[in-house]
Design a protein around this motif. Sequence first.
Motif, PDB file in Angstrom:
ATOM      1  N   ALA A 134      43.549  14.980  45.032  1.00 27.84           N
ATOM      2  CA  ALA A 134      44.027  16.231  44.432  1.00 27.84           C
ATOM      3  C   ALA A 134      42.898  17.148  43.977  1.00 27.84           C
ATOM      4  O   ALA A 134      42.781  18.291  44.440  1.00 27.84           O
ATOM      5  CB  ALA A 134      44.975  15.924  43.272  1.00 27.84           C
ATOM      6  N   GLU A 135      42.067  16.698  43.074  1.00 27.47           N
ATOM      7  CA  GLU A 135      41.061  17.583  42.499  1.00 27.47           C
ATOM      8  C   GLU A 135      39.978  17.945  43.520  1.00 27.47           C
ATOM      9  O   GLU A 135      39.528  19.094  43.569  1.00 27.47           O
ATOM     10  CB  GLU A 135      40.466  16.959  41.245  1.00 27.47           C
ATOM     11  N   SER A 136      39.562  16.980  44.342  1.00 25.45           N
ATOM     12  CA  SER A 136      38.533  17.281  45.335  1.00 25.45           C
ATOM     13  C   SER A 136      39.062  18.249  46.388  1.00 25.45           C
ATOM     14  O   SER A 136      38.323  19.106  46.890  1.00 25.45           O
ATOM     15  CB  SER A 136      38.022  15.999  45.994  1.00 25.45           C
ATOM     16  N   LEU A 137      40.342  18.142  46.721  1.00 33.45           N
ATOM     17  CA  LEU A 137      40.941  19.043  47.698  1.00 33.45           C
ATOM     18  C   LEU A 137      40.928  20.483  47.172  1.00 33.45           C
ATOM     19  O   LEU A 137      40.538  21.418  47.873  1.00 33.45           O
ATOM     20  CB  LEU A 137      42.368  18.582  48.000  1.00 33.45           C
ATOM     21  N   GLY A 138      41.347  20.659  45.918  1.00 29.67           N
ATOM     22  CA  GLY A 138      41.326  21.985  45.322  1.00 29.67           C
ATOM     23  C   GLY A 138      39.915  22.525  45.192  1.00 29.67           C
ATOM     24  O   GLY A 138      39.651  23.704  45.458  1.00 29.67           O
ATOM     25  N   HIS A 139      38.999  21.664  44.773  1.00 30.89           N
ATOM     26  CA  HIS A 139      37.598  22.052  44.628  1.00 30.89           C
ATOM     27  C   HIS A 139      37.016  22.522  45.966  1.00 30.89           C
ATOM     28  O   HIS A 139      36.388  23.585  46.049  1.00 30.89           O
ATOM     29  CB  HIS A 139      36.799  20.864  44.082  1.00 30.89           C
ATOM     30  N   ASP A 140      37.245  21.733  47.017  1.00 31.62           N
ATOM     31  CA  ASP A 140      36.707  22.079  48.337  1.00 31.62           C
ATOM     32  C   ASP A 140      37.297  23.385  48.867  1.00 31.62           C
ATOM     33  O   ASP A 140      36.602  24.179  49.510  1.00 31.62           O
ATOM     34  CB  ASP A 140      36.973  20.947  49.333  1.00 31.62           C
ATOM     35  N   ALA A 141      38.582  23.610  48.599  1.00 38.76           N
ATOM     36  CA  ALA A 141      39.212  24.855  49.037  1.00 38.76           C
ATOM     37  C   ALA A 141      38.571  26.048  48.331  1.00 38.76           C
ATOM     38  O   ALA A 141      38.334  27.101  48.945  1.00 38.76           O
ATOM     39  CB  ALA A 141      40.709  24.814  48.754  1.00 38.76           C
ATOM     40  N   GLY A 142      38.267  25.891  47.057  1.00 39.31           N
ATOM     41  CA  GLY A 142      37.596  26.952  46.321  1.00 39.31           C
ATOM     42  C   GLY A 142      36.202  27.217  46.851  1.00 39.31           C
ATOM     43  O   GLY A 142      35.784  28.376  46.993  1.00 39.31           O
ATOM     44  N   ILE A 143      35.473  26.153  47.153  1.00 37.69           N
ATOM     45  CA  ILE A 143      34.122  26.291  47.711  1.00 37.69           C
ATOM     46  C   ILE A 143      34.173  27.038  49.040  1.00 37.69           C
ATOM     47  O   ILE A 143      33.345  27.918  49.320  1.00 37.69           O
ATOM     48  CB  ILE A 143      33.470  24.905  47.900  1.00 37.69           C
ATOM     49  N   GLU A 144      35.157  26.718  49.881  1.00 33.83           N
ATOM     50  CA  GLU A 144      35.265  27.390  51.182  1.00 33.83           C
ATOM     51  C   GLU A 144      35.515  28.881  51.020  1.00 33.83           C
ATOM     52  O   GLU A 144      34.876  29.700  51.686  1.00 33.83           O
ATOM     53  CB  GLU A 144      36.381  26.767  52.022  1.00 33.83           C
ATOM     54  N   LEU A 145      36.454  29.231  50.128  1.00 34.16           N
ATOM     55  CA  LEU A 145      36.734  30.656  49.941  1.00 34.16           C
ATOM     56  C   LEU A 145      35.535  31.382  49.351  1.00 34.16           C
ATOM     57  O   LEU A 145      35.244  32.527  49.713  1.00 34.16           O
ATOM     58  CB  LEU A 145      37.945  30.844  49.028  1.00 34.16           C
ATOM     59  N   LYS A 146      34.838  30.731  48.462  1.00 30.09           N
ATOM     60  CA  LYS A 146      33.656  31.338  47.852  1.00 30.09           C
ATOM     61  C   LYS A 146      32.595  31.624  48.902  1.00 30.09           C
ATOM     62  O   LYS A 146      31.887  32.634  48.837  1.00 30.09           O
ATOM     63  CB  LYS A 146      33.109  30.404  46.763  1.00 30.09           C
ATOM     64  N   ALA A 147      32.494  30.737  49.892  1.00 27.82           N
ATOM     65  CA  ALA A 147      31.511  30.919  50.965  1.00 27.82           C
ATOM     66  C   ALA A 147      31.956  31.987  51.958  1.00 27.82           C
ATOM     67  O   ALA A 147      31.122  32.718  52.516  1.00 27.82           O
ATOM     68  CB  ALA A 147      31.284  29.598  51.681  1.00 27.82           C
ATOM     69  N   ARG A 148      33.259  32.085  52.192  1.00 30.77           N
ATOM     70  CA  ARG A 148      33.777  33.009  53.204  1.00 30.77           C
ATOM     71  C   ARG A 148      33.909  34.449  52.718  1.00 30.77           C
ATOM     72  O   ARG A 148      33.760  35.387  53.490  1.00 30.77           O
ATOM     73  CB  ARG A 148      35.145  32.530  53.692  1.00 30.77           C
ATOM     74  N   ALA A 149      34.237  34.612  51.455  1.00 30.38           N
ATOM     75  CA  ALA A 149      34.491  35.959  50.953  1.00 30.38           C
ATOM     76  C   ALA A 149      33.190  36.745  50.804  1.00 30.38           C
ATOM     77  O   ALA A 149      32.190  36.192  50.354  1.00 30.38           O
ATOM     78  CB  ALA A 149      35.219  35.883  49.610  1.00 30.38           C
ATOM     79  N   PRO A 150      33.187  38.008  51.181  1.00 28.31           N
ATOM     80  CA  PRO A 150      31.986  38.829  51.023  1.00 28.31           C
ATOM     81  C   PRO A 150      31.538  38.896  49.559  1.00 28.31           C
ATOM     82  O   PRO A 150      32.356  38.768  48.652  1.00 28.31           O
ATOM     83  CB  PRO A 150      32.419  40.214  51.521  1.00 28.31           C
ATOM     84  N   ALA A 151      30.253  39.123  49.376  1.00 26.33           N
ATOM     85  CA  ALA A 151      29.671  39.110  48.039  1.00 26.33           C
ATOM     86  C   ALA A 151      30.318  40.141  47.118  1.00 26.33           C
ATOM     87  O   ALA A 151      30.506  39.903  45.931  1.00 26.33           O
ATOM     88  CB  ALA A 151      28.168  39.345  48.110  1.00 26.33           C
ATOM     89  N   ASP A 152      30.711  41.300  47.660  1.00 28.49           N
ATOM     90  CA  ASP A 152      31.292  42.319  46.796  1.00 28.49           C
ATOM     91  C   ASP A 152      32.699  41.965  46.353  1.00 28.49           C
ATOM     92  O   ASP A 152      33.180  42.460  45.336  1.00 28.49           O
ATOM     93  CB  ASP A 152      31.272  43.696  47.466  1.00 28.49           C
ATOM     94  N   VAL A 153      33.386  41.082  47.100  1.00 23.83           N
ATOM     95  CA  VAL A 153      34.677  40.578  46.639  1.00 23.83           C
ATOM     96  C   VAL A 153      34.461  39.623  45.476  1.00 23.83           C
ATOM     97  O   VAL A 153      35.168  39.650  44.475  1.00 23.83           O
ATOM     98  CB  VAL A 153      35.440  39.864  47.777  1.00 23.83           C
ATOM     99  N   LEU A 154      33.463  38.790  45.600  1.00 22.15           N
ATOM    100  CA  LEU A 154      33.188  37.782  44.568  1.00 22.15           C
ATOM    101  C   LEU A 154      32.656  38.370  43.281  1.00 22.15           C
ATOM    102  O   LEU A 154      32.587  37.680  42.271  1.00 22.15           O
ATOM    103  CB  LEU A 154      32.230  36.727  45.115  1.00 22.15           C
ATOM    104  N   VAL A 155      32.291  39.630  43.299  1.00 20.69           N
ATOM    105  CA  VAL A 155      31.919  40.302  42.052  1.00 20.69           C
ATOM    106  C   VAL A 155      33.074  40.251  41.070  1.00 20.69           C
ATOM    107  O   VAL A 155      32.883  40.182  39.858  1.00 20.69           O
ATOM    108  CB  VAL A 155      31.521  41.773  42.327  1.00 20.69           C
ATOM    109  N   HIS A 156      34.280  40.271  41.614  1.00 19.71           N
ATOM    110  CA  HIS A 156      35.473  40.265  40.757  1.00 19.71           C
ATOM    111  C   HIS A 156      35.806  38.864  40.275  1.00 19.71           C
ATOM    112  O   HIS A 156      36.754  38.672  39.532  1.00 19.71           O
ATOM    113  CB  HIS A 156      36.682  40.844  41.515  1.00 19.71           C
ATOM    114  N   VAL A 157      35.113  37.841  40.746  1.00 21.36           N
ATOM    115  CA  VAL A 157      35.456  36.455  40.429  1.00 21.36           C
ATOM    116  C   VAL A 157      34.515  35.921  39.381  1.00 21.36           C
ATOM    117  O   VAL A 157      33.325  36.158  39.426  1.00 21.36           O
ATOM    118  CB  VAL A 157      35.376  35.596  41.700  1.00 21.36           C
TER     119      VAL A 157
END
Length: 309
Positions: free
Chosen positions: A286-309
């Motif tokens: 459970a927790e590793s699955l959620g963690h890995d999904a977050g890591i993937e989105l963080k890597a995929r999303a452009p830097a200016d999107v992540l400014v909001h995160v």
Amino acid sequence: MVQSPFLRIGTRGSALALAQAHQVRALLAAAHAVGEEEIDIEIIRTSGDMIQDRPLSEAGGKGLFTKEIEEALLRGGIDLAVHSSKDMPTVLPAGLGLTAFLAREDVRDAFIGHAVARLADLPGAAVVGSASLRRQAQIRRERPDLETVLFRGNVPTRLDKVRRGEVAGTLLAMAGLKRLGLADRATEIIAADRFLPAVGQGAIGIETRLDDTRTRDLIAPLNDQDTETALRVERAFLKVLDGSCRTPIAGLARIEAGRILFDGEILRPDGSESFRVVRTGGLAEAESLGHDAGIELKARAPADVLVHV
């Protein structure tokens, strides 16, 4: 001699918060064969309830709905707190934890229209009210021609504003409408894969002191394991993204046939772009699955999107 209450529940004073606290009280009374009147409900006004003139993101974020309740919990003024899980920050005060979850209600959003039944039927430039940046971004993605405005207040207040035509419509959690007996006010129920819900939406969480074994034992019979597992996934996902009220983030974990199915999403606030991740895995992941999904989105999303995160 005054008898001490069996348990003391802390809650916000909104109609929905009280409905959820009463639901927990009834379940506890039934589980332990005590009268509901033996379980006290303490109403605690929070900073989030007092701030109505601006987005909570400008005043401190999600913790504003829990701060004063958690302070009462830490000082021993209450034994447990009942929360809407979607209002809970990912990092809780030291010594506190979400130690039980009721079985999850409907996770979907509902559209409540003033003159039309569906979001798609609104005329161009119509005004839709919402306090949620996630919903605002999802509305803008689907209908960039609409205007979204801040829409604070409890559920009955927002429904009254729609009825009076102050806005053309709003979106609310279907779970909250059901708990208040107002499900018939929904003019359109929006599929979860169309508007992915907020992390924790539809789940009532119970917060206790981690060292209070008596209370933790008493609430244990109320815990729904599938809901707990789903929330562990979703909150791990949100924690990686450091999500707050400033961030249009959505996430939903479902348990089917002993497997976790997870969808996560991050959006630009204007809805012009969104990034989605899908994961499946075993219950123990459970927790590793959620963690890995977050890591993937963080890597995929452009830097200016992540400014909001």
